[in-house]
Motif scaffolding. Structure first.
Motif, PDB file in Angstrom:
ATOM      1  N   LYS A 121       0.846  -1.184   0.000  1.00 27.55           N
ATOM      2  CA  LYS A 121       0.000   0.000   0.000  1.00 27.55           C
ATOM      3  C   LYS A 121       0.893   1.249   0.000  1.00 27.55           C
ATOM      4  O   LYS A 121       2.101   1.155  -0.185  1.00 27.55           O
ATOM      5  N   TYR A 122       0.272   2.400   0.229  1.00 29.29           N
ATOM      6  CA  TYR A 122       1.026   3.655   0.161  1.00 29.29           C
ATOM      7  C   TYR A 122       1.973   3.807   1.351  1.00 29.29           C
ATOM      8  O   TYR A 122       1.587   3.589   2.505  1.00 29.29           O
ATOM      9  N   LEU A 123       3.210   4.205   1.052  1.00 26.23           N
ATOM     10  CA  LEU A 123       4.164   4.672   2.049  1.00 26.23           C
ATOM     11  C   LEU A 123       4.354   6.164   1.812  1.00 26.23           C
ATOM     12  O   LEU A 123       4.800   6.576   0.745  1.00 26.23           O
ATOM     13  N   ASN A 124       3.989   6.979   2.797  1.00 28.12           N
ATOM     14  CA  ASN A 124       3.921   8.421   2.620  1.00 28.12           C
ATOM     15  C   ASN A 124       5.090   9.188   3.225  1.00 28.12           C
ATOM     16  O   ASN A 124       5.250  10.380   2.936  1.00 28.12           O
ATOM     17  N   ALA A 125       5.877   8.544   4.076  1.00 22.83           N
ATOM     18  CA  ALA A 125       6.919   9.272   4.798  1.00 22.83           C
ATOM     19  C   ALA A 125       8.145   8.404   4.967  1.00 22.83           C
ATOM     20  O   ALA A 125       8.049   7.180   5.125  1.00 22.83           O
ATOM     21  N   VAL A 126       9.309   9.055   4.947  1.00 27.01           N
ATOM     22  CA  VAL A 126      10.579   8.362   5.194  1.00 27.01           C
ATOM     23  C   VAL A 126      11.473   9.296   5.992  1.00 27.01           C
ATOM     24  O   VAL A 126      11.475  10.517   5.767  1.00 27.01           O
ATOM     25  N   GLY A 150      16.669   3.974   9.595  1.00 21.81           N
ATOM     26  CA  GLY A 150      15.577   4.785   9.071  1.00 21.81           C
ATOM     27  C   GLY A 150      14.223   4.124   9.260  1.00 21.81           C
ATOM     28  O   GLY A 150      14.125   2.942   9.628  1.00 21.81           O
ATOM     29  N   TRP A 151      13.189   4.883   8.981  1.00 18.97           N
ATOM     30  CA  TRP A 151      11.814   4.430   9.149  1.00 18.97           C
ATOM     31  C   TRP A 151      10.984   4.894   7.954  1.00 18.97           C
ATOM     32  O   TRP A 151      11.252   5.941   7.354  1.00 18.97           O
ATOM     33  N   VAL A 152       9.958   4.137   7.619  1.00 21.41           N
ATOM     34  CA  VAL A 152       8.943   4.561   6.664  1.00 21.41           C
ATOM     35  C   VAL A 152       7.584   4.336   7.310  1.00 21.41           C
ATOM     36  O   VAL A 152       7.431   3.496   8.206  1.00 21.41           O
ATOM     37  N   ALA A 153       6.578   5.103   6.853  1.00 22.23           N
ATOM     38  CA  ALA A 153       5.235   4.985   7.420  1.00 22.23           C
ATOM     39  C   ALA A 153       4.218   5.285   6.337  1.00 22.23           C
ATOM     40  O   ALA A 153       4.510   5.980   5.357  1.00 22.23           O
ATOM     41  N   GLY A 154       2.982   4.763   6.532  1.00 24.22           N
ATOM     42  CA  GLY A 154       1.967   4.986   5.515  1.00 24.22           C
ATOM     43  C   GLY A 154       0.602   4.475   5.891  1.00 24.22           C
ATOM     44  O   GLY A 154       0.148   4.637   7.025  1.00 24.22           O
ATOM     45  N   ASP A 155      -0.062   3.835   4.926  1.00 22.97           N
ATOM     46  CA  ASP A 155      -1.431   3.367   5.105  1.00 22.97           C
ATOM     47  C   ASP A 155      -1.555   2.414   6.292  1.00 22.97           C
ATOM     48  O   ASP A 155      -0.608   1.709   6.661  1.00 22.97           O
ATOM     49  N   ASP A 156      -2.778   2.409   6.867  1.00 19.10           N
ATOM     50  CA  ASP A 156      -3.128   1.486   7.958  1.00 19.10           C
ATOM     51  C   ASP A 156      -2.272   1.691   9.196  1.00 19.10           C
ATOM     52  O   ASP A 156      -2.141   0.780  10.018  1.00 19.10           O
ATOM     53  N   GLY A 157      -1.678   2.883   9.352  1.00 19.67           N
ATOM     54  CA  GLY A 157      -0.842   3.141  10.515  1.00 19.67           C
ATOM     55  C   GLY A 157       0.459   2.372  10.516  1.00 19.67           C
ATOM     56  O   GLY A 157       1.112   2.245  11.562  1.00 19.67           O
ATOM     57  N   SER A 158       0.872   1.880   9.370  1.00 20.74           N
ATOM     58  CA  SER A 158       2.049   1.013   9.289  1.00 20.74           C
ATOM     59  C   SER A 158       3.347   1.787   9.476  1.00 20.74           C
ATOM     60  O   SER A 158       3.516   2.881   8.945  1.00 20.74           O
ATOM     61  N   VAL A 159       4.268   1.196  10.235  1.00 20.85           N
ATOM     62  CA  VAL A 159       5.616   1.728  10.421  1.00 20.85           C
ATOM     63  C   VAL A 159       6.614   0.593  10.232  1.00 20.85           C
ATOM     64  O   VAL A 159       6.447  -0.498  10.801  1.00 20.85           O
ATOM     65  N   ASN A 219      -4.995   4.495  11.349  1.00 12.21           N
ATOM     66  CA  ASN A 219      -5.099   5.694  10.518  1.00 12.21           C
ATOM     67  C   ASN A 219      -3.846   5.860   9.657  1.00 12.21           C
ATOM     68  O   ASN A 219      -2.737   5.557  10.096  1.00 12.21           O
ATOM     69  N   THR A 220      -4.047   6.350   8.458  1.00 16.04           N
ATOM     70  CA  THR A 220      -2.927   6.594   7.552  1.00 16.04           C
ATOM     71  C   THR A 220      -1.957   7.599   8.166  1.00 16.04           C
ATOM     72  O   THR A 220      -2.366   8.656   8.656  1.00 16.04           O
ATOM     73  N   LEU A 221      -0.665   7.286   8.111  1.00 12.23           N
ATOM     74  CA  LEU A 221       0.379   8.183   8.603  1.00 12.23           C
ATOM     75  C   LEU A 221       0.994   8.931   7.427  1.00 12.23           C
ATOM     76  O   LEU A 221       1.302   8.327   6.395  1.00 12.23           O
ATOM     77  N   GLN A 222       1.185  10.234   7.611  1.00 20.73           N
ATOM     78  CA  GLN A 222       1.625  11.106   6.518  1.00 20.73           C
ATOM     79  C   GLN A 222       3.025  11.676   6.716  1.00 20.73           C
ATOM     80  O   GLN A 222       3.637  12.150   5.761  1.00 20.73           O
ATOM     81  N   SER A 223       3.528  11.674   7.948  1.00 22.03           N
ATOM     82  CA  SER A 223       4.777  12.377   8.221  1.00 22.03           C
ATOM     83  C   SER A 223       5.524  11.686   9.351  1.00 22.03           C
ATOM     84  O   SER A 223       4.909  11.149  10.286  1.00 22.03           O
ATOM     85  N   TRP A 280       8.382  11.075  16.181  1.00 25.66           N
ATOM     86  CA  TRP A 280       6.934  11.263  16.113  1.00 25.66           C
ATOM     87  C   TRP A 280       6.452  10.920  14.706  1.00 25.66           C
ATOM     88  O   TRP A 280       7.192  11.041  13.732  1.00 25.66           O
ATOM     89  N   ALA A 281       5.199  10.519  14.615  1.00 23.28           N
ATOM     90  CA  ALA A 281       4.522  10.318  13.337  1.00 23.28           C
ATOM     91  C   ALA A 281       3.178  11.014  13.417  1.00 23.28           C
ATOM     92  O   ALA A 281       2.542  11.047  14.475  1.00 23.28           O
TER      93      ALA A 281
END
Length: 211
Positions: free
Chosen positions: A27-32, A40-49, A68-72, A82-83
């Protein structure tokens, strides 16, 4: 770089070429965010980290208390981060992203960006004039007064000097909608925000960064 279908791209030559990395997520990964070449970390849809400790050769899922989708993402150091995301979601970690806890936020509006100038002082921005500030690491967030726009990014170069950017959709001259962008600057730690002059054009601004 991150994007749709769980895409993660890495460059080791200043962006001349990019290689796709492997992750078990489609799914979407919105932040790195990286704190060094390996961690490093990535985050996105479904609150995934997800987290890597080897420069992205392997990405492992981490505990997240939200769907909830994470954007940052923002990390002040290798342990504290923080996310932020949809529904007024702000998460905090103090163990390098192994575990995350929900913070109490006085808004349910979608958040697009989070930034900290210290372990205590941070900002989050989002939809419909949402600007949040904390002075205790996120234990308490308070709404700030700001013009009613949709904000997509917040960035500071020190504790006093920072910028907000975003865009709204307004009625176009030939029907439909067109984007109108804006930027605000503070030089007093967010006590006041002054509009900045931008070129007149129908475009959207999603990020602002100074080096």
């Amino acid at each position: 770089a991150t994007g749709s279908s769980g895409i993660i791209l890495k460059s080791t030559n200043g962006g001349e070429s990019w290689d796709k990395q492997t992750i078990t997520f489609n799914k979407y990964l919105n932040a790195v965010f990286f704190t060094d070449l390996n961690t490093g970390w990535v985050a996105g849809d479904d609150g995934s980290v997800f987290k890597t400790t080897n420069g992205g050769s392997e990405w492992l899922p981490k505990n997240s208390p939200t769907a909830n989708t994470l954007q940052s993402l923002f990390f002040y150091d290798a342990e504290t981060g923080w996310a932020a995301g949809k529904g007024g979601t702000i998460l905090k970690t103090v163990d390098g992203g192994e575990n995350w806890s929900l913070q109490s936020v006085p808004s349910t509006r979608d958040l697009a960006s989070v930034f900290f100038t210290s372990r205590d002082t941070g900002w989050a921005v989002g939809a419909t004039g949402t600007l949040l500030k904390t002075e205790n690491g996120g234990d308490l967030w308070s709404l700030q007064t700001i013009p009613n726009h949709n904000y997509y990014h917040v960035h500071f170069i020190d504790e006093n000097t920072g910028w907000l950017s975003g865009s709204d959709l307004v009625s176009g001259p030939n029907g439909g909608f067109v984007p109108v962008s804006f930027m605000y600057k503070t030089e007093d730690g967010g006590l006041s925000w002054e509009p900045q002059t931008l070129p007149e054009s129908n475009f959207s601004i999603f990020k602002v960064r100074f080096v």
